[in-house]
Design an enzyme around this catalytic site. Structure first.
Site, PDB file in Angstrom:
ATOM      1  CB  SER A 103      -0.820  -0.076   1.183  1.00  0.00           C
ATOM      2  OG  SER A 103      -1.806   1.093   1.061  1.00  0.00           O
ATOM      3  CG  HIS A 104       0.029   3.721   3.197  1.00  0.00           C
ATOM      4  ND1 HIS A 104      -0.674   2.658   3.447  1.00  0.00           N
ATOM      5  CD2 HIS A 104       0.641   4.304   4.591  1.00  0.00           C
ATOM      6  CE1 HIS A 104      -0.740   2.433   4.919  1.00  0.00           C
ATOM      7  NE2 HIS A 104       0.026   3.413   5.451  1.00  0.00           N
ATOM      8  CG  ASP A 111      -2.257   4.496  -1.745  1.00  0.00           C
ATOM      9  OD1 ASP A 111      -3.037   4.448  -2.652  1.00  0.00           O
ATOM     10  OD2 ASP A 111      -2.262   3.732  -0.736  1.00  0.00           O
ATOM     11  CG  ASP A 116      -2.628  -0.330  -2.658  1.00  0.00           C
ATOM     12  OD1 ASP A 116      -2.565   1.060  -2.131  1.00  0.00           O
ATOM     13  OD2 ASP A 116      -3.476  -1.025  -2.387  1.00  0.00           O
ATOM     14  CG  ASP A 176      -5.908   1.387  -1.233  1.00  0.00           C
ATOM     15  OD1 ASP A 176      -4.763   2.169  -1.196  1.00  0.00           O
ATOM     16  OD2 ASP A 176      -6.062   0.322  -0.358  1.00  0.00           O
ATOM     17  NE  ARG A 177      -3.769   3.802   2.809  1.00  0.00           N
ATOM     18  CZ  ARG A 177      -3.616   3.777   3.938  1.00  0.00           C
ATOM     19  NH1 ARG A 177      -3.418   4.689   4.733  1.00  0.00           N
ATOM     20  NH2 ARG A 177      -3.664   2.413   4.734  1.00  0.00           N
ATOM     21  CE  LYS A 232      -7.655   1.847   1.972  1.00  0.00           C
ATOM     22  NZ  LYS A 232      -7.890   0.832   2.717  1.00  0.00           N
TER      23      LYS A 232
END
Length: 639
Positions: free
Chosen positions: A197-198, A362, A364, A366-367, A462
């Site tokens: 992720s982030h 971010d 991946d 999703d943010r 998300k």
């Protein structure tokens, strides 16, 4: 013991990879030499596992066709050999319990002997056979370091366990929202997401893996608990003896009953977004000479989506895309879209003549972070404003949202929208999987987390680009009748008008990253002891306690119960202080403190949040004894 980390080899350079692909007659099978691994990976090779001397088997058929979603042709390659399955002995490896979004560790951990392979096999051992046997699974990731090798490992273990087909994004690229979209459109049994992720990427940093189910949502705790249990007793890994698949070429490769289809990472996801939003409305805004737009992909996965969506479809200038090339180490950056790590975008947006609208996503995809000219929209406000404007501005919600939900630490701004619109409202633990059940039951349309996650029931994750398009839709709708020369309704105007209607929930989050786990856990235990003795009416500084607890959630759909989701102090004026340990990091513990205070007086809405919240922030730090337990003087990030 044989090592499965060597199933997939790593080319010493992109040039070598291109050279190998172009040197033979078959462009759909790429077999790296043994030398290609030694430069990057100190793990010894085991020839009978990594197939370093394998050569493409005789072809039954080869066909090449034009692809509507890619500039390169797609190929179908069928091999005559039978699918041979090998059982590789292994032993349990400690520390493979998943957090809120899968298993995340330093990449060197995943590159250890059989580390990733054990977890993947444990996953298959945890699923009912009907959930994957002869079925279809999706595979993709954010492009970070080790993804290409990991993809080959996953493909071969999937084949070894009887999966019928793998759909994988070209070059292993698929954003997390896109994986969910592809699972749903292709009616796949589930999918793997290779991402931390982030968190930062590269040889010294982070890697992660998670599994999503057939609805496109992250696997429930009932499954992740089984995976962990199986990692403690695993003894063998089932592997198909096939060469590495060429992931750079759109097309299908067949090995007996098993096939791998390399797909365009953008096409299915873009098609879905065009069904959700009015692209012509957004295009009318972006094409205006008096509106300037900037999107920062942070050298992460949305770099693969930014040009096709914002430039090709919506008419934005190519210069409006920052850091638009996905890199394995995210350009040595930290792909977390907040005021600290997206500093380049923040500096641009806070310049004297900055753009009208700015956004970032971010690692991946999703943010998201939303900015106006010299104006930051908190994630808690963002989801509330999207929900309040969705029915008018976004065609997907033309009949109104079904319900609204937020994670427990997220501010109560969304609660007030739900109350005014008379919509069902849900408060859930942190973790997108908790929204999925509500969506599948038809109870929820729009939801969000204060950790820069926003989305809807169009998928079960998300979705960073969705949030950007939602905001562009709102701004475009508010300005659709504005003539050239007329002052446009800005991001800050939309937020200020929202506060005037609903009041403002001042909100801030303090992150203390990579704390020593022992000290962080002792702090949480100390707080739990305080709340066990607390009672209504207790006074904390200038605040009177309404209640204090460790958040417990009972799912209204299936009745499942989740406990210990965050220590809450809720005061009689609606103010809140919340303490959590995050499950999204790869090392140590991240302590998060959330502070919230509601202000109905519009004359006080423009006060800086840190000033307004200072008494609560001081109270949170003194009550928790954070410095004493963790040794930290200052937070790593303030949101």
């Amino acid at each position: 013991m044989m090592a499965l980390n060597s199933i997939a080899s790593r080319p010493t350079s992109s040039f070598l990879s291109r050279k190998l692909r172009n040197s033979g007659g078959n462009d759909s099978v790429l077999v790296h030499s043994a030398k290609s691994l030694s430069f990057f990976n100190p793990i010894p090779l085991f020839s009978n596992i990594c197939f370093k001397n394998a050569s493409p088997s005789p072809l039954l058929s080869v066909s090449v066709r034009a692809s509507s979603s890619s500039t390169s042709p797609s190929a179908t390659v069928t091999h005559s050999q039978e699918l041979k399955i090998k059982s590789v002995p292994t032993q349990p490896i400690e520390g493979q319990k998943t957090g809120t979004s899968g298993l995340r560790k330093k990449v060197k951990e995943f590159m250890r002997e059989n580390y990733l392979a054990n977890w993947i096999q444990a996953l298959f051992d945890s699923l009912p056979p009907e959930d994957y046997k002869n079925g279809v699974l999706v595979l993709g990731g954010d492009g970070r370091y080790f993804n290409k090798e990991a993809a080959q490992i996953i493909i071969k273990i999937a084949a070894g366990n009887g999966v019928g087909k793998i759909l994988v994004g070209r070059d292993g690229i698929l954003s997390t929202p896109a994986v969910s979209a592809v699972i749903r459109k292709r009616e796949a049994n589930g999918g793997f997401i290779m991402s931390a992720s982030h968190n930062p990427g590269g040889p010294e940093y982070d890697w992660g893996i998670k599994f999503n189910y057939s609805s496109g949502q992250p696997a429930p705790e009932s499954i992740t608990d089984k995976i962990y249990g199986n990692t403690l007793s695993i003894s063998e890994i089932k592997v198909a003896e096939i060469p590495d698949i060429n992931l750079s070429q759109i097309g299908v490769t067949n090995y007996g009953p098993f096939s791998v289809e390399v797909v365009d990472p953008v096409a299915d996801y873009l098609e879905l977004l065009e069904q959700v939003f009015d692209f012509s409305l957004i295009r009318s805004l972006i094409s205006r000479s008096d509106f300037r737009f900037t999107f920062d992909a942070m050298h992460a996965v949305t770099g693969a989506y930014a040009k096709p969506i914002f430039v090709d479809k919506l008419g934005a200038s190519i210069d409006s895309i920052l850091n638009g090339v996905p890199l394995e180490d995210f350009g040595h950056g930290h792909p977390d879209p907040n005021l600290t790590y997206a500093k380049e975008l923040v500096d641009i947006m806070y310049a004297e003549y900055g753009p009208d609208f700015g956004a970032a996503s971010d690692g991946d995809g999703d943010r998201n972070m939303i900015l106006g000219s010299r104006f930051f929209v908190t994630p808690s406000d963002s989801v509330a404003i999207i929900a309040a404007n969705a029915e008018k501005a976004i065609p997907y919600f033309k009949t109104g949202p079904k319900g609204l939900a937020r994670s427990m630490p997220t501010s109560g701004a969304l609660d007030r929208v739900a109350e005014k619109l008379n919509l069902p409202f849900y408060e859930v633990p942190t973790g997108w999987k908790f929204f999925g059940n509500l969506m599948d039951a038809g109870k929820l349309s729009i939801c969000g987390e204060e950790s820069f996650g926003t989305g809807s029931d169009h998928i079960r994750e998300k979705d960073g680009i969705w949030a950007v398009l939602a905001w562009l839709s709102i701004i475009a709708f508010r300005n659709k009748d504005k003539k050239p020369g007329e002052k446009l309704v800005s991001v800050s105007d939309v937020v200020s008008e929202h506060w005037a209607t609903y009041g403002r929930n001042f909100f801030s989050r303090y992150d203390y990253e990579e704390c020593e786990s022992e000290g962080a856990n002792k702090m949480i235990d100390y707080l739990r002891d305080i709340i066990s003795k607390g009672k209504t009416g207790d006074v904390y500084g200038g605040y009177t306690l309404q209640f204090a607890d460790d958040f417990t959630y009972t799912d209204p759909v299936d009745g499942s119960v989740v406990t210990k989701q965050g220590v809450r102090f809720v005061f009689t004026d609606g103010s809140r202080i919340i303490f959590r340990l995050s499950g999204t990091g790869s090392a140590g513990a991240t302590v998060r403190i959330y502070i919230e205070q509601f202000e109905p007086d519009a004359s006080k809405h423009d006060v800086d949040a840190q000033i307004s919240l200072k008494p609560l922030i001081d109270l949170a730090l003194s009550t928790s004894k954070l410095k004493e337990f963790t040794g930290r003087e200052q937070p790593t990030v303030i949101t």
